[in-house]
Scaffold this active site. Structure first.
Site, PDB file in Angstrom:
ATOM      1  N   ASP A 261       0.819  -1.206   0.000  1.00  0.00           N
ATOM      2  CA  ASP A 261       0.000   0.000   0.000  1.00  0.00           C
ATOM      3  C   ASP A 261       0.857   1.261   0.000  1.00  0.00           C
ATOM      4  O   ASP A 261       1.828   1.379   0.751  1.00  0.00           O
ATOM      5  CB  ASP A 261      -0.898  -0.008   1.239  1.00  0.00           C
ATOM      6  CG  ASP A 261      -1.730   1.252   1.356  1.00  0.00           C
ATOM      7  OD1 ASP A 261      -2.586   1.472   0.485  1.00  0.00           O
ATOM      8  OD2 ASP A 261      -1.507   2.028   2.310  1.00  0.00           O
ATOM      9  N   VAL A 263       3.314   3.108  -1.363  1.00  0.00           N
ATOM     10  CA  VAL A 263       4.752   3.085  -1.081  1.00  0.00           C
ATOM     11  C   VAL A 263       5.366   4.481  -1.154  1.00  0.00           C
ATOM     12  O   VAL A 263       6.494   4.676  -0.686  1.00  0.00           O
ATOM     13  CB  VAL A 263       5.499   2.120  -2.030  1.00  0.00           C
ATOM     14  CG1 VAL A 263       4.997   0.702  -1.859  1.00  0.00           C
ATOM     15  CG2 VAL A 263       5.417   2.569  -3.478  1.00  0.00           C
ATOM     16  N   HIS A 264       4.634   5.460  -1.709  1.00  0.00           N
ATOM     17  CA  HIS A 264       5.148   6.831  -1.660  1.00  0.00           C
ATOM     18  C   HIS A 264       5.206   7.340  -0.219  1.00  0.00           C
ATOM     19  O   HIS A 264       5.858   8.347   0.050  1.00  0.00           O
ATOM     20  CB  HIS A 264       4.280   7.764  -2.516  1.00  0.00           C
ATOM     21  CG  HIS A 264       2.809   7.639  -2.259  1.00  0.00           C
ATOM     22  ND1 HIS A 264       2.014   6.764  -2.951  1.00  0.00           N
ATOM     23  CD2 HIS A 264       2.001   8.255  -1.370  1.00  0.00           C
ATOM     24  CE1 HIS A 264       0.761   6.868  -2.523  1.00  0.00           C
ATOM     25  NE2 HIS A 264       0.734   7.751  -1.556  1.00  0.00           N
ATOM     26  N   GLU A 298       1.672  -0.079  -4.817  1.00  0.00           N
ATOM     27  CA  GLU A 298       0.769   1.018  -5.136  1.00  0.00           C
ATOM     28  C   GLU A 298       1.512   2.314  -4.879  1.00  0.00           C
ATOM     29  O   GLU A 298       2.100   2.513  -3.812  1.00  0.00           O
ATOM     30  CB  GLU A 298      -0.482   0.992  -4.261  1.00  0.00           C
ATOM     31  CG  GLU A 298      -1.464   2.102  -4.617  1.00  0.00           C
ATOM     32  CD  GLU A 298      -2.077   2.815  -3.418  1.00  0.00           C
ATOM     33  OE1 GLU A 298      -2.835   3.774  -3.647  1.00  0.00           O
ATOM     34  OE2 GLU A 298      -1.775   2.439  -2.283  1.00  0.00           O
ATOM     35  N   ASP A 323      -2.410   4.890 -11.741  1.00  0.00           N
ATOM     36  CA  ASP A 323      -3.676   5.583 -11.523  1.00  0.00           C
ATOM     37  C   ASP A 323      -4.130   6.430 -12.703  1.00  0.00           C
ATOM     38  O   ASP A 323      -5.320   6.744 -12.811  1.00  0.00           O
ATOM     39  CB  ASP A 323      -3.573   6.487 -10.291  1.00  0.00           C
ATOM     40  CG  ASP A 323      -3.634   5.714  -8.986  1.00  0.00           C
ATOM     41  OD1 ASP A 323      -4.006   4.531  -9.009  1.00  0.00           O
ATOM     42  OD2 ASP A 323      -3.310   6.307  -7.941  1.00  0.00           O
ATOM     43  N   PHE A 325      -4.609   5.883 -15.803  1.00  0.00           N
ATOM     44  CA  PHE A 325      -5.643   5.235 -16.614  1.00  0.00           C
ATOM     45  C   PHE A 325      -7.000   5.429 -15.961  1.00  0.00           C
ATOM     46  O   PHE A 325      -7.977   5.835 -16.605  1.00  0.00           O
ATOM     47  CB  PHE A 325      -5.322   3.744 -16.761  1.00  0.00           C
ATOM     48  CG  PHE A 325      -6.397   2.938 -17.449  1.00  0.00           C
ATOM     49  CD1 PHE A 325      -6.391   2.781 -18.829  1.00  0.00           C
ATOM     50  CD2 PHE A 325      -7.413   2.335 -16.717  1.00  0.00           C
ATOM     51  CE1 PHE A 325      -7.382   2.044 -19.465  1.00  0.00           C
ATOM     52  CE2 PHE A 325      -8.406   1.590 -17.337  1.00  0.00           C
ATOM     53  CZ  PHE A 325      -8.394   1.454 -18.721  1.00  0.00           C
ATOM     54  N   HIS A 326      -7.082   5.150 -14.659  1.00  0.00           N
ATOM     55  CA  HIS A 326      -8.356   5.322 -13.946  1.00  0.00           C
ATOM     56  C   HIS A 326      -8.828   6.769 -14.001  1.00  0.00           C
ATOM     57  O   HIS A 326     -10.004   7.049 -14.283  1.00  0.00           O
ATOM     58  CB  HIS A 326      -8.233   4.893 -12.484  1.00  0.00           C
ATOM     59  CG  HIS A 326      -9.405   5.346 -11.664  1.00  0.00           C
ATOM     60  ND1 HIS A 326      -9.442   6.590 -11.061  1.00  0.00           N
ATOM     61  CD2 HIS A 326     -10.600   4.761 -11.391  1.00  0.00           C
ATOM     62  CE1 HIS A 326     -10.602   6.748 -10.450  1.00  0.00           C
ATOM     63  NE2 HIS A 326     -11.321   5.642 -10.628  1.00  0.00           N
ATOM     64  N   GLN A 398     -10.566   4.471  -5.147  1.00  0.00           N
ATOM     65  CA  GLN A 398     -11.224   5.413  -6.034  1.00  0.00           C
ATOM     66  C   GLN A 398     -12.741   5.419  -5.847  1.00  0.00           C
ATOM     67  O   GLN A 398     -13.396   6.398  -6.183  1.00  0.00           O
ATOM     68  CB  GLN A 398     -10.856   5.116  -7.490  1.00  0.00           C
ATOM     69  CG  GLN A 398      -9.365   5.130  -7.768  1.00  0.00           C
ATOM     70  CD  GLN A 398      -8.694   6.448  -7.374  1.00  0.00           C
ATOM     71  OE1 GLN A 398      -9.330   7.486  -7.271  1.00  0.00           O
ATOM     72  NE2 GLN A 398      -7.382   6.408  -7.167  1.00  0.00           N
TER      73      GLN A 398
END
Length: 611
Positions: A261, A263-264, A298, A323, A325-326, A398
């Site tokens: 989850d 990772v940033h 992610e 993300d 693309f979404h 999302q």
């Protein structure tokens, strides 16, 4: 050597060994219920150990500090009475999964993301097992389980986990999770687990009392960062890597992969980043046991180095969530331009062009200026194959991070849902769908918790309201996260699956995923083997391999339009307007005249070009 449990309570013949890292205390006792406390020995690295004869699986214990405080084990495998109560000794060797799984390579993965508390009426692992055959029937090859690490109370998304090694008791604990993994493997499904290493939940998090697990040197959205690069960070890194191995090793959880989850939020200035070290450890386990284990990250940073090989300066992870693309697809379907969606909407860019760019390059922002962030964002990803990206039209974030938790079902037309499914399923990237998406489940997925601290509850409520200030009118409509009704609204209802609309949506998904598995044109995920181009309010995605070619035409306008296909003799393979897939009574099939495709409002058509 294959991994074996090392931290926490490890039972063996005649007794149980205990090990905990606690450099901040001068002495420590392990207190087993029904027995006097036993003094633990310490070593130069701050690990305290003790072996107690006659203590076996089922025994409950706590660690007692010199001042009398009693705390659960940071590496506890089960918290039967919650995150504040005693830990329980578990013999993983007696309950670990007995299966190896289908060993799916990356290009074969199609994910269904599920939340154990809302996926079934039972709200646990055994309830999910009952419905796993639905996933195979729909065409999925992998089930991805949202976090199960023990959290406070009975309801939670899972990202407030406080005991990272413990499978939440109400989900069935470690034994229930093992049954879920074995059941998935028996159906030919890979099993993935979502894990959280960027923070721990605030309630029940006692790690800081044992040692310097956190540091004020770095800040994250959750406060002080996990100490991955400061003084005494070595045992912290080992703690997290041991946790990853606990979930994937055959002697532990037996999962075929992990989704890391956000990772940033993992801040690490060490010469070797934690992500690389963790993946190296997982891959050693895979080699030594002859298994395929994938580690997927992610991140919202669009960083190619996450998946680039170590020899080229990367971390070597299998894939990363993408993300863009979404976001572009969401704007195309809904017209939403609030919050971070402004980067994918006019006047910044035509959203159809942004969507085409994400398909061509893995993500759209690859160093361009982001209006929302106020700076340049991302690194180039077009050199990476599709298998290095995970894309979706919907996922827990999302959906649930909208104020009302609405799915696309409530935000776009049924034809728009068909177009979203086609582009997700037939993109070169790895598709992910959220629980029930294959039958157009209408239930929202709202943010829910069940904290015991009233001050924390109010803080969460306030935080949710503040979060949506950037999203205009949504800020006044935020459901109460603490309310059980918020949780119950999020539980999927399978009655819709059996409705005419649900069956039509399911047939569409099944047909798309069958085509993805079997058609030769869809087996090459290199960027050189695809083209994505806007055509007004439509997008045409072409993919080719082995002399075969597929085109996906997706129309986003509500009215009839024509779409220009590339030169060649085309024939229709799938049409969301056909009777079997029709999303509404007024849907009509498209009409093909040479290279002109007449489309009837929002729909998707998949075509094959004759050799």
């Amino acid at each position: 050597m294959p991994w074996k449990p090392w931290l926490g309570a490890v039972p063996a013949a005649g007794g149980t060994s205990f090990r905990v890292w606690a450099p901040r205390v001068t002495s420590l006792e392990v207190k087993v219920e029904g027995r006097p406390g036993a003094r633990m020995s310490s070593d130069k690295d701050g690990y305290y150990t003790a072996t107690l004869e006659g203590v076996g699986p089922g025994a409950r214990y706590l660690y007692r500090f010199p001042d009398g405080r009693e705390r659960p084990d940071p590496a506890s495998l089960l918290q039967p009475d919650g995150v504040h109560g005693p830990s329980q000794v578990v013999d993983l060797s007696a309950i670990a999964p007995r299966s190896r799984g289908p060993q799916h390579e990356l290009p074969r993965l199609v994910f269904s993301e599920i939340h154990l508390g809302t996926y079934s009426a039972e709200g646990n692992a055994d309830g999910a097992v009952r419905h796993l055959p639905e996933l195979r029937e729909a065409g999925y090859t992998a089930v991805e389980v949202m976090p199960v690490a023990a959290f406070p109370g009975a309801r939670n998304w899972g990202y407030d986990g406080a005991a990272l090694f413990a499978a939440h008791a109400s989900y069935g604990g470690p034994a229930g999770l093992s049954r879920l993994v074995d059941a998935a493997h028996a159906l030919g499904l890979s099993a993935f687990l979502d894990v959280v290493y960027n923070h721990l939940g605030p309630e029940g998090n006692y790690l800081g009392e044992f040692g310097p697990y956190f540091t004020s040197r770095h800040k994250t959205p959750w406060g002080d960062a996990v100490n991955y690069d400061g003084p005494d960070s070595g045992p912290v890194r080992r703690f997290v890597i041991e946790n990853a191995l606990r979930w994937v090793a055959g002697a532990g959880g037996g999962f075929d992969g992990l989704r890391l989850d956000a990772v940033h939020g993992i801040v690490d200035d060490s010469p070797v980043h934690l992500l690389r070290e963790l993946n190296d450890a997982v891959q050693r386990e895979a080699r030594e046991t002859g298994r395929v284990i994938h580690v997927i990250a992610e991140s919202d940073l669009n960083q190619a180095r996450l998946v680039e090989p170590v020899e080229r300066g990367g971390y070597g992870l299998a894939a990363a969530w993408a993300d863009d693309f979404h976001h572009a697809l969401h704007v195309v379907l809904t017209g939403d331009s609030s919050g971070y969606y402004e980067d994918f909407a006019p006047p910044v860019i035509d959203p159809v062009e942004a969507l085409a760019s994400a398909l061509r390059n893995g993500w759209h922002y690859a160093g361009a200026h982001s209006k929302h962030r106020g700076r340049k964002h991302g690194t180039p990803g077009g050199h990476l194959a599709g298998r290095r990206f995970v894309v979706c039209a919907q996922n827990h974030d999302q959906i649930g991070n909208r104020a009302g938790g609405e799915r696309l079902t409530a935000l776009t037309s049924p034809g728009g849902l068909r177009a979203a499914a086609a582009l997700t399923a037939l993109s070169p990237s790895l598709p992910l769908f959220f629980q029930g998406e294959e039958w157009a489940a209408p239930e929202p997925f709202q943010y829910f918790v069940s904290h015991g601290d009233p001050a924390l509850v109010e803080s969460v409520r306030k935080g949710r309201r503040e979060e949506f200030k950037a999203f205009g009118s949504f800020q006044e409509e935020v459901p109460d996260p603490q309310s059980e009704e918020t949780f119950l609204r999020s539980r999927i209802d399978r009655a819709h699956r059996e409705s005419p609309a649900g069956r039509a949506a399911l047939r569409w998904h099944q047909a798309l995923l069958k085509l993805r598995r079997e058609h030769p044109a869809l087996q090459d995920d290199r960027r050189e083997s695809l083209e994505a181009r806007p055509d007004g309010r439509a997008l045409v995605l072409r993919r080719w391999s082995g002399g075969k070619e597929i085109a996906v035409a997706a129309l986003f306008a509500e009215e009839e339009r024509t779409v220009q296909l590339p030169p060649g003799a085309w024939r229709v393979l799938l049409d969301s307007g056909a009777e079997a897939f029709a999303a509404s009574a007024g849907a009509k099939p498209a009409r093909l005249e040479g290279t002109i495709l007449h489309m009837c409002g929002r729909q998707a058509v998949v075509l094959e070009r004759a050799a």
